[in-house]
Design an enzyme around this catalytic site. Structure first.
Site, PDB file in Angstrom:
ATOM      1  N   SER A  75       1.674  -7.365  -0.706  1.00 36.65           N
ATOM      2  CA  SER A  75       2.404  -8.342   0.109  1.00 36.65           C
ATOM      3  C   SER A  75       1.722  -9.710   0.219  1.00 36.65           C
ATOM      4  O   SER A  75       2.408 -10.685   0.534  1.00 36.65           O
ATOM      5  CB  SER A  75       2.785  -7.767   1.466  1.00 36.65           C
ATOM      6  OG  SER A  75       1.711  -7.707   2.339  1.00 36.65           O
ATOM      7  N   THR A  96       0.824  -1.218   0.000  1.00 33.48           N
ATOM      8  CA  THR A  96       0.000   0.000   0.000  1.00 33.48           C
ATOM      9  C   THR A  96       0.853   1.261   0.000  1.00 33.48           C
ATOM     10  O   THR A  96       0.474   2.278  -0.594  1.00 33.48           O
ATOM     11  CB  THR A  96      -0.934  -0.029   1.239  1.00 33.48           C
ATOM     12  OG1 THR A  96      -1.778  -1.165   1.110  1.00 33.48           O
ATOM     13  CG2 THR A  96      -1.775   1.218   1.357  1.00 33.48           C
ATOM     14  N   THR A 148       1.781  -4.299   4.332  1.00 29.15           N
ATOM     15  CA  THR A 148       1.699  -4.619   5.761  1.00 29.15           C
ATOM     16  C   THR A 148       1.157  -6.024   6.045  1.00 29.15           C
ATOM     17  O   THR A 148       1.386  -6.551   7.132  1.00 29.15           O
ATOM     18  CB  THR A 148       0.819  -3.587   6.497  1.00 29.15           C
ATOM     19  OG1 THR A 148      -0.456  -3.551   5.859  1.00 29.15           O
ATOM     20  CG2 THR A 148       1.451  -2.216   6.489  1.00 29.15           C
ATOM     21  N   ASP A 149       0.438  -6.613   5.064  1.00 32.41           N
ATOM     22  CA  ASP A 149      -0.202  -7.911   5.349  1.00 32.41           C
ATOM     23  C   ASP A 149       0.800  -8.996   5.744  1.00 32.41           C
ATOM     24  O   ASP A 149       0.536  -9.787   6.652  1.00 32.41           O
ATOM     25  CB  ASP A 149      -1.014  -8.392   4.136  1.00 32.41           C
ATOM     26  CG  ASP A 149      -2.279  -7.555   3.918  1.00 32.41           C
ATOM     27  OD1 ASP A 149      -2.628  -6.750   4.808  1.00 32.41           O
ATOM     28  OD2 ASP A 149      -2.915  -7.710   2.852  1.00 32.41           O
TER      29      ASP A 149
HETATM   30  N1  ASP Z   1      -2.779  -5.524   1.156  1.00 34.09           N
HETATM   31  C1  ASP Z   1      -1.701  -4.589   1.267  1.00 34.09           C
HETATM   32  C2  ASP Z   1      -0.373  -5.308   1.164  1.00 34.09           C
HETATM   33  O1  ASP Z   1      -0.027  -6.003   2.112  1.00 34.09           O
HETATM   34  C3  ASP Z   1      -1.803  -3.899   2.561  1.00 34.09           C
HETATM   35  C4  ASP Z   1      -0.662  -2.991   2.868  1.00 34.09           C
HETATM   36  O2  ASP Z   1       0.261  -2.836   2.117  1.00 34.09           O
HETATM   37  O3  ASP Z   1      -0.727  -2.423   3.919  1.00 34.09           O
HETATM   38  O4  ASP Z   1       0.322  -5.159   0.195  1.00 34.09           O
END
Ligand code: ASP
Length: 322
Positions: A54, A12, A87-88
Protein backbone atom coordinates in the site's frame (compact mmCIF):
# COMPACT_ATOMS: atom_id res chain seq x y z
CA UNK A 1 -28.53 -15.44 -1.39
CA UNK A 2 -26.53 -12.19 -1.15
CA UNK A 3 -23.90 -11.53 -3.77
CA UNK A 4 -20.64 -9.76 -2.86
CA UNK A 5 -17.72 -8.49 -4.88
CA UNK A 6 -14.25 -8.87 -3.34
CA UNK A 7 -11.64 -6.57 -4.86
CA UNK A 8 -8.01 -7.29 -4.02
CA UNK A 9 -5.36 -4.58 -4.18
CA UNK A 10 -2.41 -6.29 -2.44
CA UNK A 11 -0.81 -5.51 0.95
CA UNK A 12 0.40 -7.85 3.69
CA UNK A 13 -2.93 -9.68 3.63
CA UNK A 14 -1.93 -11.06 0.21
CA UNK A 15 1.80 -11.46 0.96
CA UNK A 16 3.94 -14.30 2.40
CA UNK A 17 7.05 -14.38 4.55
CA UNK A 18 10.11 -15.94 2.95
CA UNK A 19 11.12 -18.66 5.49
CA UNK A 20 14.81 -18.22 4.62
CA UNK A 21 15.25 -14.45 4.68
CA UNK A 22 12.22 -13.40 6.77
CA UNK A 23 11.33 -10.80 4.12
CA UNK A 24 7.57 -10.27 3.61
CA UNK A 25 6.81 -9.91 -0.10
CA UNK A 26 3.93 -9.96 -2.62
CA UNK A 27 2.87 -13.36 -4.01
CA UNK A 28 2.33 -14.10 -7.69
CA UNK A 29 -0.88 -16.01 -6.77
CA UNK A 30 -3.28 -14.40 -4.29
CA UNK A 31 -3.55 -16.67 -1.18
CA UNK A 32 -6.90 -15.08 -0.28
CA UNK A 33 -8.76 -16.97 -3.00
CA UNK A 34 -8.63 -20.07 -0.74
CA UNK A 35 -10.35 -18.18 2.11
CA UNK A 36 -13.33 -17.42 -0.12
CA UNK A 37 -13.99 -21.15 -0.56
CA UNK A 38 -14.87 -21.35 3.16
CA UNK A 39 -17.92 -19.06 2.74
CA UNK A 40 -20.93 -21.02 1.51
CA UNK A 41 -23.95 -18.87 2.39
CA UNK A 42 -22.93 -15.78 0.36
CA UNK A 43 -22.17 -15.75 -3.35
CA UNK A 44 -18.71 -14.28 -3.84
CA UNK A 45 -16.99 -12.90 -6.91
CA UNK A 46 -13.33 -11.91 -6.67
CA UNK A 47 -11.27 -9.53 -8.76
CA UNK A 48 -7.51 -9.01 -8.55
CA UNK A 49 -7.53 -5.29 -9.26
CA UNK A 50 -3.94 -4.61 -8.09
CA UNK A 51 -1.22 -6.52 -6.24
CA UNK A 52 0.79 -3.72 -4.65
CA UNK A 53 2.14 -2.89 -1.20
CA UNK A 54 0.00 0.00 0.00
CA UNK A 55 2.91 2.51 0.15
CA UNK A 56 2.75 2.22 -3.67
CA UNK A 57 -0.89 3.39 -3.77
CA UNK A 58 -1.60 6.86 -5.17
CA UNK A 59 -4.73 9.02 -5.22
CA UNK A 60 -5.02 8.13 -8.94
CA UNK A 61 -5.16 4.40 -8.04
CA UNK A 62 -7.85 5.21 -5.46
CA UNK A 63 -9.99 7.03 -8.03
CA UNK A 64 -9.60 4.13 -10.49
CA UNK A 65 -10.66 1.74 -7.75
CA UNK A 66 -13.77 3.83 -6.99
CA UNK A 67 -14.67 3.95 -10.69
CA UNK A 68 -14.19 0.18 -10.98
CA UNK A 69 -16.48 -0.47 -8.00
CA UNK A 70 -19.16 1.88 -9.35
CA UNK A 71 -18.98 0.28 -12.82
CA UNK A 72 -19.33 -3.28 -11.50
CA UNK A 73 -22.16 -2.30 -9.15
CA UNK A 74 -23.99 -0.57 -12.00
CA UNK A 75 -23.61 -3.52 -14.39
CA UNK A 76 -24.33 -6.42 -12.02
CA UNK A 77 -26.57 -7.13 -9.07
CA UNK A 78 -24.14 -6.77 -6.16
CA UNK A 79 -25.20 -6.38 -2.52
CA UNK A 80 -21.87 -5.34 -1.03
CA UNK A 81 -18.16 -4.90 -1.75
CA UNK A 82 -15.04 -5.82 0.23
CA UNK A 83 -11.69 -4.30 -0.69
CA UNK A 84 -8.49 -5.94 0.60
CA UNK A 85 -5.60 -3.52 1.03
CA UNK A 86 -2.24 -2.96 2.71
CA UNK A 87 -2.68 -1.37 6.10
CA UNK A 88 -0.16 1.47 5.68
CA UNK A 89 -2.43 3.61 3.49
CA UNK A 90 -5.68 1.69 4.04
CA UNK A 91 -7.32 4.61 5.85
CA UNK A 92 -6.55 6.87 2.88
CA UNK A 93 -8.07 4.58 0.26
CA UNK A 94 -11.09 3.94 2.49
CA UNK A 95 -11.59 7.68 2.97
CA UNK A 96 -11.14 8.46 -0.73
CA UNK A 97 -13.83 5.85 -1.52
CA UNK A 98 -16.01 7.47 1.14
CA UNK A 99 -15.57 10.84 -0.58
CA UNK A 100 -16.17 9.86 -4.20
CA UNK A 101 -18.05 6.56 -4.56
CA UNK A 102 -21.46 6.85 -6.18
CA UNK A 103 -22.84 3.51 -4.99
CA UNK A 104 -24.68 3.38 -1.68
CA UNK A 105 -24.28 -0.36 -1.10
CA UNK A 106 -22.00 -1.36 1.82
CA UNK A 107 -18.30 -1.09 1.03
CA UNK A 108 -15.84 -2.51 3.57
CA UNK A 109 -12.06 -2.16 3.44
CA UNK A 110 -9.83 -4.65 5.27
CA UNK A 111 -6.22 -5.78 5.57
CA UNK A 112 -3.88 -7.73 7.83
CA UNK A 113 -0.85 -7.12 10.00
CA UNK A 114 0.58 -10.63 9.52
CA UNK A 115 1.10 -12.12 6.10
CA UNK A 116 -0.61 -15.27 4.83
CA UNK A 117 1.91 -17.89 6.07
CA UNK A 118 2.87 -16.26 9.40
CA UNK A 119 1.84 -17.74 12.74
CA UNK A 120 -1.40 -16.05 13.85
CA UNK A 121 -2.04 -14.60 10.40
CA UNK A 122 -5.03 -12.27 10.76
CA UNK A 123 -5.85 -11.89 7.04
CA UNK A 124 -8.29 -14.77 6.52
CA UNK A 125 -10.27 -13.87 9.64
CA UNK A 126 -10.40 -10.16 8.75
CA UNK A 127 -11.55 -11.00 5.24
CA UNK A 128 -14.21 -13.36 6.55
CA UNK A 129 -15.45 -10.72 9.07
CA UNK A 130 -15.53 -8.08 6.34
CA UNK A 131 -17.58 -10.32 4.07
CA UNK A 132 -20.12 -10.79 6.85
CA UNK A 133 -20.17 -7.04 7.60
CA UNK A 134 -20.62 -6.12 3.91
CA UNK A 135 -23.47 -8.65 3.62
CA UNK A 136 -25.30 -7.12 6.58
CA UNK A 137 -28.26 -4.91 5.64
CA UNK A 138 -27.42 -2.74 8.65
CA UNK A 139 -24.15 -1.73 7.00
CA UNK A 140 -26.05 0.47 4.53
CA UNK A 141 -25.97 4.27 4.83
CA UNK A 142 -23.00 4.31 7.17
CA UNK A 143 -20.39 5.38 4.64
CA UNK A 144 -17.37 3.27 3.75
CA UNK A 145 -16.41 0.99 6.64
CA UNK A 146 -13.10 -0.49 7.80
CA UNK A 147 -13.27 -3.91 9.46
CA UNK A 148 -10.30 -5.53 11.20
CA UNK A 149 -9.79 -7.36 14.49
CA UNK A 150 -13.52 -7.74 15.25
CA UNK A 151 -14.19 -3.98 15.05
CA UNK A 152 -16.15 -1.88 12.55
CA UNK A 153 -14.88 1.66 12.02
CA UNK A 154 -15.86 4.53 9.74
CA UNK A 155 -13.40 5.46 7.00
CA UNK A 156 -13.59 9.04 8.22
CA UNK A 157 -12.40 8.40 11.77
CA UNK A 158 -10.22 5.31 11.61
CA UNK A 159 -6.43 5.51 11.64
CA UNK A 160 -3.49 3.11 11.90
CA UNK A 161 -2.05 3.60 15.40
CA UNK A 162 0.52 0.82 15.84
CA UNK A 163 3.32 -0.36 13.57
CA UNK A 164 2.78 -4.08 14.15
CA UNK A 165 0.01 -4.89 16.67
CA UNK A 166 -3.09 -6.47 15.12
CA UNK A 167 -5.26 -4.02 17.11
CA UNK A 168 -3.67 -1.17 15.17
CA UNK A 169 -6.85 0.36 13.70
CA UNK A 170 -8.56 2.76 16.09
CA UNK A 171 -11.00 5.63 15.79
CA UNK A 172 -9.60 8.22 18.23
CA UNK A 173 -12.20 10.23 20.11
CA UNK A 174 -15.20 8.31 18.69
CA UNK A 175 -14.34 4.59 18.84
CA UNK A 176 -15.67 1.88 16.51
CA UNK A 177 -19.33 2.00 15.40
CA UNK A 178 -19.85 -1.74 15.69
CA UNK A 179 -18.37 -5.11 16.49
CA UNK A 180 -18.11 -8.48 14.80
CA UNK A 181 -18.97 -11.45 17.01
CA UNK A 182 -19.36 -15.16 16.39
CA UNK A 183 -23.13 -14.67 16.23
CA UNK A 184 -23.27 -11.66 13.96
CA UNK A 185 -22.59 -8.05 13.08
CA UNK A 186 -23.67 -5.54 15.72
CA UNK A 187 -23.75 -1.80 15.10
CA UNK A 188 -23.98 0.35 18.23
CA UNK A 189 -23.63 3.82 16.65
CA UNK A 190 -24.99 5.45 13.52
CA UNK A 191 -22.38 7.82 12.06
CA UNK A 192 -23.08 11.22 10.56
CA UNK A 193 -22.31 10.92 6.86
CA UNK A 194 -21.11 13.71 4.55
CA UNK A 195 -22.16 14.40 0.95
CA UNK A 196 -20.14 12.65 -1.76
CA UNK A 197 -18.34 14.31 -4.67
CA UNK A 198 -18.39 12.71 -8.07
CA UNK A 199 -15.07 13.57 -9.75
CA UNK A 200 -13.64 12.02 -12.93
CA UNK A 201 -10.06 12.23 -11.60
CA UNK A 202 -7.90 14.09 -9.08
CA UNK A 203 -5.33 16.32 -10.75
CA UNK A 204 -4.44 18.84 -8.06
CA UNK A 205 -1.13 18.87 -6.22
CA UNK A 206 -1.72 19.18 -2.47
CA UNK A 207 1.22 18.95 -0.06
CA UNK A 208 1.13 17.87 3.59
CA UNK A 209 3.41 19.48 6.18
CA UNK A 210 3.78 18.94 9.92
CA UNK A 211 4.61 21.76 12.34
CA UNK A 212 7.39 21.32 14.89
CA UNK A 213 8.72 23.57 17.64
CA UNK A 214 10.98 26.20 16.06
CA UNK A 215 9.96 25.04 12.56
CA UNK A 216 12.17 26.63 9.91
CA UNK A 217 10.58 29.26 7.65
CA UNK A 218 12.93 28.04 4.86
CA UNK A 219 10.84 24.92 4.44
CA UNK A 220 7.70 26.89 3.67
CA UNK A 221 9.68 29.39 1.56
CA UNK A 222 10.99 26.46 -0.52
CA UNK A 223 7.42 25.25 -0.97
CA UNK A 224 6.40 28.78 -2.05
CA UNK A 225 8.69 28.48 -5.07
CA UNK A 226 7.18 25.18 -6.29
CA UNK A 227 3.91 24.96 -8.23
CA UNK A 228 1.12 23.67 -5.99
CA UNK A 229 -2.66 23.84 -5.70
CA UNK A 230 -3.09 23.47 -1.96
CA UNK A 231 -1.35 22.78 1.34
CA UNK A 232 -2.33 20.97 4.53
CA UNK A 233 -0.51 21.99 7.68
CA UNK A 234 -0.63 19.81 10.79
CA UNK A 235 -0.53 22.55 13.41
CA UNK A 236 -0.07 22.39 17.19
CA UNK A 237 -2.95 21.75 19.60
CA UNK A 238 -6.12 23.70 18.81
CA UNK A 239 -4.51 25.13 15.65
CA UNK A 240 -1.41 27.26 16.26
CA UNK A 241 1.87 27.68 14.36
CA UNK A 242 5.39 28.98 15.10
CA UNK A 243 5.51 32.77 14.49
CA UNK A 244 8.59 32.52 12.23
CA UNK A 245 6.56 30.61 9.63
CA UNK A 246 3.62 33.02 9.35
CA UNK A 247 5.01 35.36 6.65
CA UNK A 248 5.76 32.42 4.35
CA UNK A 249 2.29 30.94 4.88
CA UNK A 250 0.80 34.40 4.23
CA UNK A 251 2.59 34.72 0.91
CA UNK A 252 1.19 31.34 -0.17
CA UNK A 253 -2.35 32.47 0.73
CA UNK A 254 -1.76 35.78 -1.11
CA UNK A 255 -0.82 33.69 -4.15
CA UNK A 256 -4.26 32.06 -3.91
CA UNK A 257 -3.06 28.70 -2.53
CA UNK A 258 -5.66 27.33 -0.07
CA UNK A 259 -4.11 26.25 3.23
CA UNK A 260 -6.05 23.80 5.39
CA UNK A 261 -5.25 23.64 9.08
CA UNK A 262 -5.45 20.30 10.93
CA UNK A 263 -4.03 19.41 14.33
CA UNK A 264 -1.05 17.21 15.24
CA UNK A 265 -3.32 15.97 18.07
CA UNK A 266 -5.41 13.02 17.02
CA UNK A 267 -8.38 14.04 19.18
CA UNK A 268 -10.37 17.26 18.87
CA UNK A 269 -10.89 19.95 16.24
CA UNK A 270 -8.96 23.11 15.31
CA UNK A 271 -10.44 26.44 16.37
CA UNK A 272 -9.55 30.14 16.36
CA UNK A 273 -8.95 30.30 20.10
CA UNK A 274 -5.51 31.81 20.68
CA UNK A 275 -4.82 35.50 20.09
CA UNK A 276 -0.99 35.51 20.16
CA UNK A 277 1.29 35.64 17.11
CA UNK A 278 0.86 32.39 15.19
CA UNK A 279 -2.29 31.60 17.20
CA UNK A 280 -5.50 30.31 15.63
CA UNK A 281 -7.13 33.78 15.51
CA UNK A 282 -4.33 35.14 13.35
CA UNK A 283 -4.43 32.06 11.12
CA UNK A 284 -8.16 32.49 10.61
CA UNK A 285 -7.67 36.18 9.75
CA UNK A 286 -4.98 35.20 7.23
CA UNK A 287 -7.60 33.01 5.51
CA UNK A 288 -6.56 29.50 6.54
CA UNK A 289 -9.31 26.87 6.27
CA UNK A 290 -10.12 25.06 9.52
CA UNK A 291 -11.01 21.33 9.64
CA UNK A 292 -13.39 19.49 11.92
CA UNK A 293 -11.16 16.66 13.15
CA UNK A 294 -9.77 15.03 9.99
CA UNK A 295 -6.14 13.95 10.18
CA UNK A 296 -3.58 15.41 7.77
CA UNK A 297 -3.52 12.54 5.27
CA UNK A 298 -7.31 12.53 4.94
CA UNK A 299 -7.57 16.34 4.76
CA UNK A 300 -5.09 16.17 1.85
CA UNK A 301 -7.36 13.81 -0.09
CA UNK A 302 -10.42 15.89 0.73
CA UNK A 303 -8.75 19.07 -0.53
CA UNK A 304 -7.66 17.27 -3.73
CA UNK A 305 -11.25 16.20 -4.35
CA UNK A 306 -12.79 19.55 -3.30
CA UNK A 307 -10.42 21.49 -5.59
CA UNK A 308 -11.84 19.53 -8.54
CA UNK A 309 -15.14 21.27 -7.74
CA UNK A 310 -14.17 24.75 -6.50
CA UNK A 311 -11.27 26.98 -5.57
CA UNK A 312 -13.48 29.45 -3.71
CA UNK A 313 -12.18 29.79 -0.15
CA UNK A 314 -15.62 30.20 1.47
CA UNK A 315 -16.95 27.15 -0.35
CA UNK A 316 -13.85 25.14 0.64
CA UNK A 317 -14.42 26.13 4.28
CA UNK A 318 -18.04 24.93 4.02
CA UNK A 319 -16.84 21.61 2.58
CA UNK A 320 -14.36 21.20 5.44
CA UNK A 321 -17.11 21.95 7.99
CA UNK A 322 -19.07 18.90 6.76
N1 ASP B 1 3.46 -2.38 4.27
C1 ASP B 1 2.28 -3.18 4.13
C2 ASP B 1 1.31 -2.51 3.17
O1 ASP B 1 0.74 -1.50 3.55
C3 ASP B 1 1.64 -3.34 5.44
C4 ASP B 1 0.32 -4.03 5.42
O2 ASP B 1 -0.18 -4.42 4.40
O3 ASP B 1 -0.21 -4.16 6.48
O4 ASP B 1 1.11 -2.98 2.08
Amino acid sequence: MKKLLIIHTGGTIAMSEDPETGAVKPNPANPLHNVLKAVDDIELMAEDFLNVPSPHMTPAHMVHLAKRIDKRVMEEKIDGVVVTHGTDTLEETAYMLDLILETEIPVVVTGAMRSSNELGSDGPYNLYSSIRAAASSEARNKGVLVVLNDEIHTAKNVTKTHTSNIATFQSPQYGPIGIVSKRGIHFHHHPVTAPRFVVPSVQKKVLLLKAAAGMEAELIEAICSTPLDGLIIEAFGQGNLPPATIDAFKSLIDRGVPIVLVSRCFNGVVQDVYGYEGGGRQLKELGMIFTNGLNGQKARLKLMVALEKTSDRERLQEIFNQ
